[in-house]
Design a protein around this motif. Structure first.
Motif, PDB file in Angstrom:
ATOM      1  N   THR A  35       0.828  -1.214   0.000  1.00 48.99           N
ATOM      2  CA  THR A  35       0.000   0.000   0.000  1.00 48.99           C
ATOM      3  C   THR A  35       0.863   1.266   0.000  1.00 48.99           C
ATOM      4  OG1 THR A  35      -1.418   1.364   1.396  1.00 48.99           O
ATOM      5  CG2 THR A  35      -0.267  -0.427   2.472  1.00 48.99           C
ATOM      6  N   PRO A  36       0.481   2.278  -0.811  1.00 52.10           N
ATOM      7  CA  PRO A  36       1.260   3.527  -0.862  1.00 52.10           C
ATOM      8  C   PRO A  36       1.266   4.261   0.476  1.00 52.10           C
ATOM      9  CG  PRO A  36      -0.430   3.481  -2.588  1.00 52.10           C
ATOM     10  CD  PRO A  36      -0.636   2.270  -1.744  1.00 52.10           C
ATOM     11  N   LEU A  37       0.288   3.961   1.347  1.00 52.07           N
ATOM     12  CA  LEU A  37       0.252   4.610   2.665  1.00 52.07           C
ATOM     13  C   LEU A  37       1.475   4.236   3.479  1.00 52.07           C
ATOM     14  CD1 LEU A  37      -3.311   4.579   4.250  1.00 52.07           C
ATOM     15  CD2 LEU A  37      -1.840   6.531   3.775  1.00 52.07           C
ATOM     16  N   LEU A  38       1.955   2.988   3.295  1.00 50.06           N
ATOM     17  CA  LEU A  38       3.130   2.520   4.024  1.00 50.06           C
ATOM     18  C   LEU A  38       4.324   2.439   3.077  1.00 50.06           C
ATOM     19  CD1 LEU A  38       1.688  -0.362   6.265  1.00 50.06           C
ATOM     20  CD2 LEU A  38       2.380   1.912   6.974  1.00 50.06           C
ATOM     21  N   HIS A  39       4.526   3.475   2.289  1.00 51.61           N
ATOM     22  CA  HIS A  39       5.636   3.472   1.343  1.00 51.61           C
ATOM     23  C   HIS A  39       6.958   3.335   2.099  1.00 51.61           C
ATOM     24  CE1 HIS A  39       8.317   4.549  -1.864  1.00 51.61           C
ATOM     25  NE2 HIS A  39       7.307   4.431  -2.707  1.00 51.61           N
ATOM     26  N   PRO A  40       7.855   2.451   1.626  1.00 52.66           N
ATOM     27  CA  PRO A  40       9.105   2.224   2.373  1.00 52.66           C
ATOM     28  C   PRO A  40       9.903   3.498   2.652  1.00 52.66           C
ATOM     29  CG  PRO A  40       9.101   1.066   0.242  1.00 52.66           C
ATOM     30  CD  PRO A  40       7.711   1.540   0.488  1.00 52.66           C
ATOM     31  N   VAL A  41       9.862   4.457   1.722  1.00 55.01           N
ATOM     32  CA  VAL A  41      10.609   5.692   1.951  1.00 55.01           C
ATOM     33  C   VAL A  41       9.994   6.487   3.097  1.00 55.01           C
ATOM     34  CG1 VAL A  41      11.370   7.868   0.945  1.00 55.01           C
ATOM     35  CG2 VAL A  41      11.414   5.796  -0.424  1.00 55.01           C
ATOM     36  N   LEU A  42       8.660   6.550   3.129  1.00 50.92           N
ATOM     37  CA  LEU A  42       7.990   7.297   4.202  1.00 50.92           C
ATOM     38  C   LEU A  42       8.229   6.629   5.558  1.00 50.92           C
ATOM     39  CD1 LEU A  42       4.569   8.323   2.583  1.00 50.92           C
ATOM     40  CD2 LEU A  42       6.725   9.563   2.617  1.00 50.92           C
ATOM     41  N   ILE A  43       8.135   5.297   5.586  1.00 47.76           N
ATOM     42  CA  ILE A  43       8.383   4.574   6.845  1.00 47.76           C
ATOM     43  C   ILE A  43       9.826   4.801   7.299  1.00 47.76           C
ATOM     44  CG2 ILE A  43       8.380   2.328   7.994  1.00 47.76           C
ATOM     45  CD1 ILE A  43       6.502   1.330   5.862  1.00 47.76           C
ATOM     46  N   SER A  44      10.775   4.679   6.353  1.00 41.27           N
ATOM     47  CA  SER A  44      12.184   4.882   6.702  1.00 41.27           C
ATOM     48  C   SER A  44      12.410   6.271   7.284  1.00 41.27           C
ATOM     49  CB  SER A  44      13.074   4.713   5.472  1.00 41.27           C
ATOM     50  OG  SER A  44      12.892   3.457   4.898  1.00 41.27           O
ATOM     51  N   MET A  45      11.816   7.283   6.624  1.00 42.28           N
ATOM     52  CA  MET A  45      11.971   8.656   7.120  1.00 42.28           C
ATOM     53  C   MET A  45      11.472   8.760   8.554  1.00 42.28           C
ATOM     54  SD  MET A  45      10.726  10.678   3.716  1.00 42.28           S
ATOM     55  CE  MET A  45      10.008  12.038   4.633  1.00 42.28           C
ATOM     56  N   ALA A  46      10.276   8.202   8.808  1.00 44.57           N
ATOM     57  CA  ALA A  46       9.679   8.297  10.146  1.00 44.57           C
ATOM     58  C   ALA A  46      10.573   7.617  11.182  1.00 44.57           C
ATOM     59  CB  ALA A  46       8.284   7.670  10.133  1.00 44.57           C
ATOM     60  N   ILE A  47      11.066   6.416  10.851  1.00 46.19           N
ATOM     61  CA  ILE A  47      11.895   5.675  11.813  1.00 46.19           C
ATOM     62  C   ILE A  47      13.215   6.405  12.081  1.00 46.19           C
ATOM     63  CG2 ILE A  47      13.191   3.538  12.225  1.00 46.19           C
ATOM     64  CD1 ILE A  47      11.069   2.055  10.605  1.00 46.19           C
ATOM     65  N   ILE A  48      13.885   6.826  11.007  1.00 43.41           N
ATOM     66  CA  ILE A  48      15.202   7.453  11.183  1.00 43.41           C
ATOM     67  C   ILE A  48      15.075   8.794  11.907  1.00 43.41           C
ATOM     68  CG2 ILE A  48      17.244   8.354   9.999  1.00 43.41           C
ATOM     69  CD1 ILE A  48      16.745   6.235   7.818  1.00 43.41           C
ATOM     70  N   ILE A  49      14.058   9.577  11.530  1.00 39.34           N
ATOM     71  CA  ILE A  49      13.866  10.869  12.209  1.00 39.34           C
ATOM     72  C   ILE A  49      13.621  10.637  13.704  1.00 39.34           C
ATOM     73  CG2 ILE A  49      12.324  12.858  12.460  1.00 39.34           C
ATOM     74  CD1 ILE A  49      12.029  12.900   9.425  1.00 39.34           C
ATOM     75  N   SER A  50      12.753   9.676  14.038  1.00 40.48           N
ATOM     76  CA  SER A  50      12.494   9.382  15.454  1.00 40.48           C
ATOM     77  C   SER A  50      13.781   8.978  16.167  1.00 40.48           C
ATOM     78  CB  SER A  50      11.477   8.236  15.597  1.00 40.48           C
ATOM     79  OG  SER A  50      10.368   8.456  14.794  1.00 40.48           O
ATOM     80  N   PHE A  51      14.552   8.117  15.520  1.00 39.91           N
ATOM     81  CA  PHE A  51      15.805   7.632  16.092  1.00 39.91           C
ATOM     82  C   PHE A  51      16.765   8.799  16.354  1.00 39.91           C
ATOM     83  CE2 PHE A  51      19.924   5.174  15.352  1.00 39.91           C
ATOM     84  CZ  PHE A  51      19.906   4.590  16.618  1.00 39.91           C
ATOM     85  N   LEU A  52      16.878   9.701  15.382  1.00 45.49           N
ATOM     86  CA  LEU A  52      17.784  10.836  15.535  1.00 45.49           C
ATOM     87  C   LEU A  52      17.317  11.756  16.660  1.00 45.49           C
ATOM     88  CD1 LEU A  52      18.476  11.733  11.784  1.00 45.49           C
ATOM     89  CD2 LEU A  52      19.983  10.534  13.363  1.00 45.49           C
ATOM     90  N   LEU A  53      15.989  11.971  16.741  1.00 40.84           N
ATOM     91  CA  LEU A  53      15.451  12.850  17.780  1.00 40.84           C
ATOM     92  C   LEU A  53      15.668  12.243  19.161  1.00 40.84           C
ATOM     93  CD1 LEU A  53      12.119  14.110  16.142  1.00 40.84           C
ATOM     94  CD2 LEU A  53      14.258  15.378  16.472  1.00 40.84           C
ATOM     95  N   VAL A  54      15.398  10.940  19.291  1.00 38.84           N
ATOM     96  CA  VAL A  54      15.546  10.257  20.583  1.00 38.84           C
ATOM     97  C   VAL A  54      17.003  10.280  21.045  1.00 38.84           C
ATOM     98  CG1 VAL A  54      15.462   7.986  21.722  1.00 38.84           C
ATOM     99  CG2 VAL A  54      13.514   8.778  20.368  1.00 38.84           C
ATOM    100  N   THR A  55      17.923  10.065  20.098  1.00 40.09           N
ATOM    101  CA  THR A  55      19.337  10.026  20.492  1.00 40.09           C
ATOM    102  C   THR A  55      19.975  11.417  20.480  1.00 40.09           C
ATOM    103  OG1 THR A  55      19.988   9.628  18.191  1.00 40.09           O
ATOM    104  CG2 THR A  55      19.676   7.686  19.573  1.00 40.09           C
ATOM    105  N   GLY A  56      19.176  12.432  20.165  1.00 43.33           N
ATOM    106  CA  GLY A  56      19.706  13.796  20.164  1.00 43.33           C
ATOM    107  C   GLY A  56      20.785  14.017  19.114  1.00 43.33           C
TER     108      GLY A  56
END
Lengths: 236, 127
Positions: A35-56
């Motif tokens: 499904t385009p709603l769970l596009h791998p690029v969008l999911i990757s962006m969300a995960i990596i951004i969260s990871f960067l924010l959490v680890t400062g």
């Protein structure tokens, strides 16, 4: 903790994180039926951004590693010439239809997003970052660097547009009763660049070929048209 | 394989030089693309090494978007201010673009009837 500080500062670490997260996101997308709603690029962006924010971690630190992936967008843009050349015979025969459809679509994409943005009183830099939203990222980033928006914002908006195009297209084709694969593909490639092209290939090879063509043409035409359109609309 | 990569990089470099020399507000790789297209047209075929590298890059095109996409985090504060406007603008514009493109293409395609019938199946694609 020192261990972490050491690795987090290494470009290699962020390169590996990007690869692993994308592979995970692709698998997740595959298992959810693509499904385009769970596009791998969008999911990757969300995960990596969260990871960067959490680890400062700052984006600049991340990008020191990720730039090696980002760099390949340049040669990948040049590589678009290959599918364009593959379809060159068809392009020559249909050049007028394709050109007019591409110009109408590309100008509609630019003008409509700017008009809605203006109606909402968005700041000029945001508007300029929105303007090339239907164009494949490497070209959109290049355009925004030239006209003065935020390239990284533009890149994100392009990706969101791609997912939206795939989501909306079945509705539009049903409303307009579009059945021809060539029309479907060309429309998807124009409005939703690489995301639309990948999506069109799932319908038929014909649709995919026209989508790839539309993506290349729209990128090329927008690079030349956009500076003209924004100066006509009084942005600079 | 390496030859192909060199061809792509050389086209990009020449494209950047054209932009630098002319000051045209178009990204260098776009000129690189035009240049490669002209070379292929002159050659009348795509050399195997160029095809190999190009299709490899284009198959993983989606992956190459990720680092720039993560850049959205720099703008999180701005996005939290304007997210609704941005979302509506993208939705409306994408919808209108799909409708206009499909209508124009279909209308002109009808005027130009026979051309459509000549389109056969197609080659492998770009993701």
């Amino acid at each position: 903790m020192e261990f972490w500080v050491y690795f987090a500062a290494k470009p290699l670490f962020w390169l590996i994180v990007t690869l692993i997260v994308f592979m995970f996101a692709s698998e997740l997308n595959r298992r959810s039926g693509g499904t385009p709603l769970l596009h791998p690029v969008l999911i990757s962006m969300a995960i990596i951004i969260s990871f960067l924010l959490v680890t400062g971690t700052r984006y600049e630190t991340y990008f020191e590693g990720a730039q090696f992936i980002h760099f390949l967008l340049g040669p990948a843009t040049v590589a678009l010439a290959v599918p364009l050349f593959d379809h060159f015979e068809r392009i020559k025969k249909m050049w007028f239809v394709l050109l007019v459809a591409c110009i109408s679509g590309a100008v509609t994409a630019i003008v409509s997003v700017l008009l809605v943005g203006l109606a909402f009183d968005l700041p000029v830099e945001v508007l300029l970052s929105l303007a090339p939203k239907s164009v494949t990222s490497p070209i959109a980033i290049g355009i925004v660097e030239k006209i003065g928006g935020y390239p990284s914002l533009a890149a994100g908006l392009v990706l969101i547009t791609g997912a939206m195009g795939c989501l909306l297209s079945p509705l539009v084709f049903k409303l307009l009763n579009v059945k021809d694969g060539a029309v479907k593909g060309f429309t998807l490639g124009l409005a939703a660049h690489g995301f639309g092209t990948a999506y069109a290939f799932e319908t038929s090879a014909l649709a995919g070929a026209f989508a790839g063509l539309a993506m290349g043409m729209t990128g090329l035409l927008t690079a030349f048209l956009l500076p003209v359109v924004i100066s006509l609309m009084g942005f600079n | 394989m390496l030859n192909g990569f060199l061809v792509l990089l050389l086209c990009q470099l020449l494209g950047e030089l054209v932009v630098l020399a002319s000051g045209v507000p178009v990204p260098g790789p776009v000129f690189g693309m035009i240049l490669l297209l002209l070379v292929l047209i002159a050659f009348k075929k795509t050399p195997k090494s160029v095809r190999l590298v190009s299709e490899g890059l284009l198959r993983h095109l989606a992956f190459l978007y990720v680092p720039a996409g993560v850049g959205l985090m720099v703008h999180l504060e701005m996005i939290s201010h304007y997210w609704l406007a941005i979302l509506v603008a993208l939705l409306v514009s994408t919808f209108v673009t799909l409708v206009v493109t499909a209508l124009v293409f279909r209308l002109l395609g009808r005027l130009n009837g026979p051309a459509k019938g000549e389109i056969g199946d197609s080659s492998e694609g770009v993701k």
